[in-house]
Design an enzyme around this catalytic site. Structure first.
Site, mmCIF file in Angstrom:
data_model
loop_
_atom_site.group_PDB
_atom_site.id
_atom_site.type_symbol
_atom_site.label_atom_id
_atom_site.label_comp_id
_atom_site.label_asym_id
_atom_site.label_seq_id
_atom_site.Cartn_x
_atom_site.Cartn_y
_atom_site.Cartn_z
ATOM 1 N N ASP A 1 -2.349 9.223 7.553
ATOM 2 C CA ASP A 1 -1.516 8.195 6.906
ATOM 3 C C ASP A 1 -0.151 8.735 6.521
ATOM 4 O OD1 ASP A 1 -4.351 7.077 6.555
ATOM 5 O OD2 ASP A 1 -2.977 5.425 6.125
ATOM 6 N N ARG B 1 0.870 -1.188 0.000
ATOM 7 C CA ARG B 1 0.000 0.000 0.000
ATOM 8 C C ARG B 1 0.904 1.234 0.000
ATOM 9 N NH1 ARG B 1 -4.903 0.345 4.065
ATOM 10 N NH2 ARG B 1 -5.817 1.599 2.398
ATOM 11 N N ASN C 1 -5.163 11.484 4.699
ATOM 12 C CA ASN C 1 -5.955 10.578 5.549
ATOM 13 C C ASN C 1 -7.105 10.034 4.707
ATOM 14 O OD1 ASN C 1 -6.468 9.356 8.171
ATOM 15 N ND2 ASN C 1 -8.287 10.657 8.270
HETATM 16 O O1 MRU Z 1 -7.627 2.438 4.305
HETATM 17 P P1 MRU Z 1 -7.406 2.410 5.795
HETATM 18 O O2 MRU Z 1 -8.555 1.832 6.544
HETATM 19 O O3 MRU Z 1 -6.075 1.781 6.150
HETATM 20 O O4 MRU Z 1 -7.305 3.943 6.194
HETATM 21 C C1 MRU Z 1 -7.051 4.268 7.534
HETATM 22 C C2 MRU Z 1 -7.049 5.726 7.801
HETATM 23 O O5 MRU Z 1 -7.190 6.535 6.934
HETATM 24 C C3 MRU Z 1 -6.771 6.135 9.221
HETATM 25 O O6 MRU Z 1 -7.435 7.330 9.521
HETATM 26 C C4 MRU Z 1 -5.248 6.358 9.398
HETATM 27 O O7 MRU Z 1 -4.521 5.253 8.924
HETATM 28 C C5 MRU Z 1 -4.900 6.601 10.807
HETATM 29 S S1 MRU Z 1 -5.153 5.165 11.785
HETATM 30 C C6 MRU Z 1 -4.757 5.510 13.380
#
Ligand code: MRU
Length: 343
Positions: A233, A87, A243
């Site tokens: 992220d 990812r 994010n």
């Molecule tokens: O696609 P995801 O579910 O991995 O996305 C997660 C997010 O966007 C969260 O807000 C981010 O990773 C912070 S988690 C503490």
């Protein structure tokens, strides 16, 4: 309930794609399993992905057949690149792998490296919980007693080693005795808010309301929201923050309604190599995730789809960034570079 666990020499995770309907744990024994679990969001959330990448590298390292260190390191680099490609947006994956490779580089033999890598992954795992608790303590100061807090996606125990980032801040404020209510957005298209955050909030008994993403502006305009807090992220050197898709819209709406919009994220989510958010790679996911949900089609077959998994919120919309080293304020270029300096 443990998001991720190293038990009896094996990596075990809770399969988040099955929650909240079923609690299923899966064991991951090789790199293709690790990569598949990350890609299909069986494990997700930036800090949890960092811990997963570290343990994943341990699984790969244990399978390397090399008698000398240089060929071990060569093969480890290959494994690391495979995990990194899973990812692209959450920088915690790269951060964890970079750090783990420095540990392997210090070892004398391949065998030593395998041992010290596992030791380090375990340390990073428990350190993530401590970091979240520290963030929670700092961040709770931003949340007034009686507040109604809007949050997006899932940033709780499931997105981290435990406790959570933005949800950890909410948990800390509640633990301090503040009367807090939460509005959680469902978070289309994969419903991390409806499936995971709602589940965590209900388990904690925190008064909360689930809304669809598009209802946020309505509730802000009615004065129902005191502040908003979300995770991240990747945060660039100037404070721009990637994010979950939909975060940017929420931040602009919050700005329009004079509602403080906060980010909670560990220092490992900061990427000082990127100056601004325009350089953050944004993951594009499968069209099927938008065309339907849970195997049920909701849009006509053949419809063209765009499915960016994240968006970038410019730092001007962010009132503060909560980290384990304290609360960072504007100008972020300065506060971030200060926070990144070793203590
Ligand atoms: O696609 P995801 O579910 O991995 O996305 C997660 C997010 O966007 C969260 O807000 C981010 O990773 C912070 S988690 C503490």
């Amino acid at each position: 309930m443990k998001t991720i666990e190293w038990v009896n020499g094996k990596l075990r995770i809770i399969d988040q794609t099955r929650l909240p309907y079923e609690t299923v744990y899966i064991e991951l024994t090789d790199i293709p399993d690790v990569v598949e679990s990350i890609k299909s969001l069986r494990i997700r959330g930036a800090p949890a992905l960092g811990v997963m990448a570290a343990y994943g590298l341990c699984i790969g390292a244990a399978k390397i057949d090399a008698s000398d260190k240089s060929s071990f390191i060569k093969q480890l680099e290959k494994t690391s690149a495979e995990i990194l490609a899973s990812r692209p947006t959450a920088v915690n994956i790269r951060w964890a792998l970079d750090h783990m490779r420095t540990i392997a580089a210090k070892a004398k033999t391949p065998r030593d490296a395998v041992e010290s890598l596992l030791e380090e992954a375990k340390r990073m795992h428990s350190q993530d919980v401590a970091i979240n608790k520290r963030m929670g303590k700092f961040g709770a100061d931003l949340i007034p007693d009686g507040a109604t807090v809007l949050t997006h996606c899932n940033t709780g125990s499931l997105a981290t080693a435990d406790f959570g980032t933005a949800l950890g801040v909410i948990r800390s404020a509640v633990a301090q005795g503040k009367k807090i209510q939460v509005y959680a957005t469902e978070t289309r298209p994969l419903l991390q808010g409806a499936r995971l955050t709602a589940w965590e909030l209900m388990q904690d008994g925190i008064p909360s309301t689930l809304i669809t993403d598009s209802m946020a502006g309505h509730f802000m305009s009615k004065g129902a929201i005191t502040c908003a807090i979300v995770g991240a992220d990747r945060i660039t050197a100037n404070g721009d923050t990637a994010n979950k898709i939909g975060t940017y819209s929420l931040a602009v709406l919050a700005h329009e309604h004079n509602i403080p919009f906060y980010i909670a994220a560990p220092i490992s989510t900061i990427d000082p190599t990127l100056k601004t958010g325009t350089s953050i790679p944004i993951e594009e996911r499968k069209p099927e995730e938008v065309l339907g949900f849970g195997g049920v089609q909701t849009a006509p077959k053949g419809m063209r789809v765009a499915n960016p998994a994240f968006d970038v919120t410019p730092s001007r919309y962010i009132a503060a960034i909560v980290t384990e080293r304290g609360i960072l304020r504007k100008p972020y270029a300065q506060s971030i570079s200060k926070a990144l300096k070793p203590a």
